[in-house]
Design a protein around this motif. Structure first.
Motif, PDB file in Angstrom:
ATOM      1  N   GLU A  62       0.209   2.653  -4.907  1.00  0.00           N
ATOM      2  CA  GLU A  62      -0.193   1.678  -3.896  1.00  0.00           C
ATOM      3  C   GLU A  62      -0.590   2.338  -2.583  1.00  0.00           C
ATOM      4  OE1 GLU A  62       2.832  -1.262  -3.446  1.00  0.00           O
ATOM      5  OE2 GLU A  62       2.761  -1.830  -5.560  1.00  0.00           O
ATOM      6  N   ALA A  63      -0.023   3.521  -2.325  1.00  0.00           N
ATOM      7  CA  ALA A  63      -0.298   4.226  -1.069  1.00  0.00           C
ATOM      8  C   ALA A  63      -0.130   5.717  -1.301  1.00  0.00           C
ATOM      9  CB  ALA A  63       0.652   3.758   0.024  1.00  0.00           C
ATOM     10  N   ILE A  64      -0.786   6.495  -0.443  1.00  0.00           N
ATOM     11  CA  ILE A  64      -0.631   7.944  -0.471  1.00  0.00           C
ATOM     12  C   ILE A  64      -0.305   8.422   0.939  1.00  0.00           C
ATOM     13  CG2 ILE A  64      -2.199   8.282  -2.413  1.00  0.00           C
ATOM     14  CD1 ILE A  64      -4.271   9.281  -0.271  1.00  0.00           C
ATOM     15  N   GLU A  65       0.266   9.606   1.012  1.00  0.00           N
ATOM     16  CA  GLU A  65       0.511  10.240   2.300  1.00  0.00           C
ATOM     17  C   GLU A  65      -0.538  11.323   2.491  1.00  0.00           C
ATOM     18  OE1 GLU A  65       3.699  13.230   4.249  1.00  0.00           O
ATOM     19  OE2 GLU A  65       4.531  11.413   3.351  1.00  0.00           O
ATOM     20  N   LEU A  66      -1.143  11.349   3.679  1.00  0.00           N
ATOM     21  CA  LEU A  66      -2.104  12.386   4.020  1.00  0.00           C
ATOM     22  C   LEU A  66      -1.550  13.235   5.142  1.00  0.00           C
ATOM     23  CD1 LEU A  66      -5.551  10.546   4.031  1.00  0.00           C
ATOM     24  CD2 LEU A  66      -4.691  12.159   2.334  1.00  0.00           C
ATOM     25  N   GLU A  67      -1.620  14.550   4.969  1.00  0.00           N
ATOM     26  CA  GLU A  67      -1.257  15.498   6.011  1.00  0.00           C
ATOM     27  C   GLU A  67      -2.542  15.913   6.705  1.00  0.00           C
ATOM     28  OE1 GLU A  67       0.971  18.789   4.417  1.00  0.00           O
ATOM     29  OE2 GLU A  67       2.130  17.456   3.112  1.00  0.00           O
ATOM     30  N   LEU A  68      -2.682  15.523   7.955  1.00  0.00           N
ATOM     31  CA  LEU A  68      -3.857  15.818   8.764  1.00  0.00           C
ATOM     32  C   LEU A  68      -3.412  16.746   9.880  1.00  0.00           C
ATOM     33  CD1 LEU A  68      -5.022  12.103   9.110  1.00  0.00           C
ATOM     34  CD2 LEU A  68      -5.681  13.732   7.325  1.00  0.00           C
ATOM     35  N   ASP A  69      -3.467  18.043   9.647  1.00  0.00           N
ATOM     36  CA  ASP A  69      -2.895  19.028  10.579  1.00  0.00           C
ATOM     37  C   ASP A  69      -1.415  18.705  10.736  1.00  0.00           C
ATOM     38  OD1 ASP A  69      -5.373  20.289  10.899  1.00  0.00           O
ATOM     39  OD2 ASP A  69      -5.921  19.014  12.588  1.00  0.00           O
ATOM     40  N   ILE A 123       0.220  10.594   7.779  1.00  0.00           N
ATOM     41  CA  ILE A 123       0.014   9.148   7.751  1.00  0.00           C
ATOM     42  C   ILE A 123       0.101   8.651   6.314  1.00  0.00           C
ATOM     43  CG2 ILE A 123      -1.409   9.141   9.835  1.00  0.00           C
ATOM     44  CD1 ILE A 123      -3.871   8.771   8.011  1.00  0.00           C
ATOM     45  N   GLN A 124       0.448   7.389   6.178  1.00  0.00           N
ATOM     46  CA  GLN A 124       0.459   6.755   4.871  1.00  0.00           C
ATOM     47  C   GLN A 124      -0.714   5.784   4.818  1.00  0.00           C
ATOM     48  OE1 GLN A 124       3.751   4.122   3.726  1.00  0.00           O
ATOM     49  NE2 GLN A 124       3.885   5.340   1.858  1.00  0.00           N
ATOM     50  N   CYS A 125      -1.529   5.893   3.779  1.00  0.00           N
ATOM     51  CA  CYS A 125      -2.716   5.059   3.617  1.00  0.00           C
ATOM     52  C   CYS A 125      -2.570   4.221   2.354  1.00  0.00           C
ATOM     53  CB  CYS A 125      -3.971   5.915   3.472  1.00  0.00           C
ATOM     54  SG  CYS A 125      -4.306   6.989   4.872  1.00  0.00           S
ATOM     55  N   GLY A 126      -2.745   2.914   2.491  1.00  0.00           N
ATOM     56  CA  GLY A 126      -2.745   2.033   1.333  1.00  0.00           C
ATOM     57  C   GLY A 126      -4.043   2.195   0.558  1.00  0.00           C
ATOM     58  N   LEU A 127      -3.986   1.970  -0.737  1.00  0.00           N
ATOM     59  CA  LEU A 127      -5.166   2.049  -1.595  1.00  0.00           C
ATOM     60  C   LEU A 127      -5.547   0.643  -2.035  1.00  0.00           C
ATOM     61  CD1 LEU A 127      -4.162   5.121  -3.796  1.00  0.00           C
ATOM     62  CD2 LEU A 127      -5.593   5.094  -1.739  1.00  0.00           C
ATOM     63  N   ASP A 128      -6.776   0.238  -1.730  1.00  0.00           N
ATOM     64  CA  ASP A 128      -7.274  -1.080  -2.109  1.00  0.00           C
ATOM     65  C   ASP A 128      -7.443  -1.159  -3.619  1.00  0.00           C
ATOM     66  OD1 ASP A 128      -7.451  -1.830   0.566  1.00  0.00           O
ATOM     67  OD2 ASP A 128      -9.518  -1.127   0.732  1.00  0.00           O
ATOM     68  N   PRO A 129      -7.347  -2.362  -4.210  1.00  0.00           N
ATOM     69  CA  PRO A 129      -7.579  -2.492  -5.663  1.00  0.00           C
ATOM     70  C   PRO A 129      -8.950  -1.968  -6.086  1.00  0.00           C
ATOM     71  CG  PRO A 129      -6.590  -4.491  -4.804  1.00  0.00           C
ATOM     72  CD  PRO A 129      -6.908  -3.626  -3.612  1.00  0.00           C
ATOM     73  N   GLY A 130      -9.953  -2.061  -5.229  1.00  0.00           N
ATOM     74  CA  GLY A 130     -11.278  -1.555  -5.552  1.00  0.00           C
ATOM     75  C   GLY A 130     -11.335  -0.048  -5.684  1.00  0.00           C
TER      76      GLY A 130
END
Length: 113
Positions: free
Chosen positions: A31-38, A42-49
């Protein structure tokens, strides 16, 4: 995995992951992933699309980071390739790809002479 910036209109920038990468790295149950940006995580949700023909990651914080780090001095909005490196369960590190450097998640140990 290789991804690229993707203009989503109205000044919003996201990441185009691509259908092949979605099948390989993202189970449908995610449903979500964590991104390390430097230093920023952040945690980003993933849309069904995401799994149905729109393999893009969208998040306002990601958009701001991409604008600041990669797009602020660019006159055109051509996609910029980036490396999205697995860094744990549903976690990825996003980093620039410079020159002709190959994407490697690990390097082989250097043999002693």
């Amino acid at each position: 995995m290789m991804v690229k910036t993707h203009s989503l209109g109205h000044g919003v920038v996201g990441l185009h992951v691509g259908a092949t990468n979605v099948r390989r790295y993202f189970p449908r149950s995610t449903e979500a992933i964590e991104l390390e940006l430097d230093h920023l995580h952040i945690q980003c949700g993933l849309d069904p699309g995401f799994w149905n023909g729109h393999p893009d990651i969208r998040d306002p914080r990601l958009s701001e980071w991409l604008e600041y780090k990669h797009l602020r001095n660019k006159l055109d909005r051509a996609p910029i390739p980036l490396a999205m490196i697995p860094a744990g369960n549903n976690s990825f590190r996003l980093q620039s790809i410079t020159g002709k450097r190959q994407l490697r998640t690990r390097q082989a140990p250097i043999a002693a002479h």
